[in-house]
Design an enzyme around this catalytic site. Sequence first.
Site, PDB file in Angstrom:
ATOM      1  N   ARG A 122      -0.919  -1.568  -6.929  1.00 44.94           N
ATOM      2  CA  ARG A 122      -1.321  -2.770  -6.005  1.00 44.94           C
ATOM      3  C   ARG A 122      -2.218  -3.818  -6.578  1.00 44.94           C
ATOM      4  O   ARG A 122      -1.735  -5.220  -6.614  1.00 44.94           O
ATOM      5  CB  ARG A 122      -1.639  -2.247  -4.527  1.00 44.94           C
ATOM      6  CG  ARG A 122      -1.827  -3.369  -3.565  1.00 44.94           C
ATOM      7  CD  ARG A 122      -2.175  -2.744  -2.151  1.00 44.94           C
ATOM      8  NE  ARG A 122      -2.998  -3.372  -1.329  1.00 44.94           N
ATOM      9  CZ  ARG A 122      -2.600  -4.334  -0.521  1.00 44.94           C
ATOM     10  NH1 ARG A 122      -1.361  -4.392  -0.215  1.00 44.94           N
ATOM     11  NH2 ARG A 122      -3.465  -4.850   0.285  1.00 44.94           N
ATOM     12  N   HIS A 143      -2.661   3.114  -5.878  1.00 48.54           N
ATOM     13  CA  HIS A 143      -3.408   1.768  -5.449  1.00 48.54           C
ATOM     14  C   HIS A 143      -3.699   0.809  -6.701  1.00 48.54           C
ATOM     15  O   HIS A 143      -3.549  -0.310  -6.337  1.00 48.54           O
ATOM     16  CB  HIS A 143      -4.532   2.171  -4.738  1.00 48.54           C
ATOM     17  CG  HIS A 143      -4.997   1.019  -3.648  1.00 48.54           C
ATOM     18  ND1 HIS A 143      -4.482   0.725  -2.508  1.00 48.54           N
ATOM     19  CD2 HIS A 143      -6.159   0.154  -3.625  1.00 48.54           C
ATOM     20  CE1 HIS A 143      -4.824  -0.203  -1.905  1.00 48.54           C
ATOM     21  NE2 HIS A 143      -5.899  -0.707  -2.459  1.00 48.54           N
ATOM     22  N   TYR A 194      -9.737 -10.433  -6.972  1.00 49.94           N
ATOM     23  CA  TYR A 194      -9.253 -10.551  -8.120  1.00 49.94           C
ATOM     24  C   TYR A 194      -9.396 -11.808  -9.043  1.00 49.94           C
ATOM     25  O   TYR A 194      -9.100 -11.722 -10.198  1.00 49.94           O
ATOM     26  CB  TYR A 194      -7.673 -10.581  -7.638  1.00 49.94           C
ATOM     27  CG  TYR A 194      -7.425  -9.301  -7.094  1.00 49.94           C
ATOM     28  CD1 TYR A 194      -6.954  -8.223  -7.556  1.00 49.94           C
ATOM     29  CD2 TYR A 194      -7.071  -9.302  -5.737  1.00 49.94           C
ATOM     30  CE1 TYR A 194      -6.758  -6.966  -6.910  1.00 49.94           C
ATOM     31  CE2 TYR A 194      -6.782  -8.145  -5.061  1.00 49.94           C
ATOM     32  CZ  TYR A 194      -6.529  -6.982  -5.549  1.00 49.94           C
ATOM     33  OH  TYR A 194      -6.157  -5.805  -4.915  1.00 49.94           O
ATOM     34  N   ARG A 241       0.772  -1.321   0.193  1.00 52.16           N
ATOM     35  CA  ARG A 241      -0.181  -0.070  -0.020  1.00 52.16           C
ATOM     36  C   ARG A 241       0.887   1.351   0.093  1.00 52.16           C
ATOM     37  O   ARG A 241       1.910   1.031   0.501  1.00 52.16           O
ATOM     38  CB  ARG A 241      -0.935   0.157   1.249  1.00 52.16           C
ATOM     39  CG  ARG A 241      -1.809  -1.143   1.410  1.00 52.16           C
ATOM     40  CD  ARG A 241      -2.483  -1.052   2.710  1.00 52.16           C
ATOM     41  NE  ARG A 241      -3.643  -2.194   2.881  1.00 52.16           N
ATOM     42  CZ  ARG A 241      -3.140  -3.367   3.487  1.00 52.16           C
ATOM     43  NH1 ARG A 241      -2.066  -3.518   3.931  1.00 52.16           N
ATOM     44  NH2 ARG A 241      -4.105  -4.359   3.552  1.00 52.16           N
ATOM     45  N   LYS A 297      -1.784  -2.299   7.888  1.00 50.07           N
ATOM     46  CA  LYS A 297      -2.978  -1.969   8.813  1.00 50.07           C
ATOM     47  C   LYS A 297      -3.082  -2.445  10.081  1.00 50.07           C
ATOM     48  O   LYS A 297      -2.780  -3.601  10.298  1.00 50.07           O
ATOM     49  CB  LYS A 297      -4.410  -2.191   7.746  1.00 50.07           C
ATOM     50  CG  LYS A 297      -4.611  -1.365   6.568  1.00 50.07           C
ATOM     51  CD  LYS A 297      -5.905  -1.649   6.232  1.00 50.07           C
ATOM     52  CE  LYS A 297      -6.114  -0.709   4.770  1.00 50.07           C
ATOM     53  NZ  LYS A 297      -7.457  -0.916   4.158  1.00 50.07           N
ATOM     54  N   HIS A 339      -3.937  -9.273   3.488  1.00 50.25           N
ATOM     55  CA  HIS A 339      -5.589  -9.189   3.777  1.00 50.25           C
ATOM     56  C   HIS A 339      -5.725 -10.062   4.894  1.00 50.25           C
ATOM     57  O   HIS A 339      -5.238 -11.219   4.955  1.00 50.25           O
ATOM     58  CB  HIS A 339      -6.001  -9.547   2.257  1.00 50.25           C
ATOM     59  CG  HIS A 339      -6.354  -8.652   1.206  1.00 50.25           C
ATOM     60  ND1 HIS A 339      -6.389  -8.985  -0.183  1.00 50.25           N
ATOM     61  CD2 HIS A 339      -5.761  -7.145   1.112  1.00 50.25           C
ATOM     62  CE1 HIS A 339      -6.828  -8.043  -0.901  1.00 50.25           C
ATOM     63  NE2 HIS A 339      -6.128  -6.817  -0.074  1.00 50.25           N
TER      64      HIS A 339
END
Length: 315
Positions: free
Chosen positions: A264, A261, A296, A168, A193, A287
Amino acid sequence: MPTSSAPIVIMTPALATEVGRWLDGLAGVRRLSPKTREAYERDLRQFASFLTSHLGAPPSPKDIADLRPADFRAFLARRRAEGAGATTLSRIMAGVRSFIRHLEREGLASSAAASAARTPKKPHRLPRPLAASDALRVVDADEQPAEEAWVAARDAAVLMLLYGAGLRIGEAVGLNRSDCPPVSGGAMRVTGKGGKTRIVPVLPTVGRAIADYLALCPYALAPEGPLFVGVKGGRLSARIIQLTMERLRGALGLPEGATPHALRHSFATHLLAGGGDLRTIQELLGHASLSTTQVYTGVDTSRLLDAYEKAHPRA
């Protein structure tokens, strides 16, 4: 003599205490990022403000316990009338439900009414990755719009981390000098995150791009200081890279969806198209849920169908 107006009270002290305990739990137990916690707190304050006018007085924990699904629907209708979209409404209700579940654990409320209030369905949008040829042009130092060579090398190295390692933008600019991978590539620890760390493999191409930037950087970088710095020597802002991508879009004729982004997204989509395992891609992206990564598969399928329809004589 002018008098200062009293602050508007939107919740009782007892409810404010529970809000504080809930926010502390988000930070300590769930390890949500500060920005996510700020968004949840802001949404909950909007909910409390609505209840103050809806009920005629600042709400207490008992008032929250007595709410019905119609009350939540009225709140969502108010926010929708104020311009909130489906995605925003879903996030708002996620925060409200999280708080009410906290009250439920404390024996102060039930989450049944909040769960019964449905939020609008979010539009299903697939990520829009760049074509491999466009992504490679974006990360080329010679294509960077910066006038100073070291800035162009810096921007290329950051963009290379997004496309070459799936970071990110916040993760890339948040790296310290001690996090720098070897020139020959290898592994790099990334903090994502919620303060969660993961190990990301770094290709030699990415390692060389970072080494080229370090060789040109005019600042002495301390081990625990930022890896990527701005023109004044402070930590590089993500906004600078976003502006760089805006200039690259115009210079290279890229679509509006070409954002940092999107690189990514391109990393994940191109890995999947090349036979990458979905679980591995999940770990590389950081994730928490496989369902987030599964989007995806839809991207890859849509690209295959598009190619089929354009090329097959029976399409």
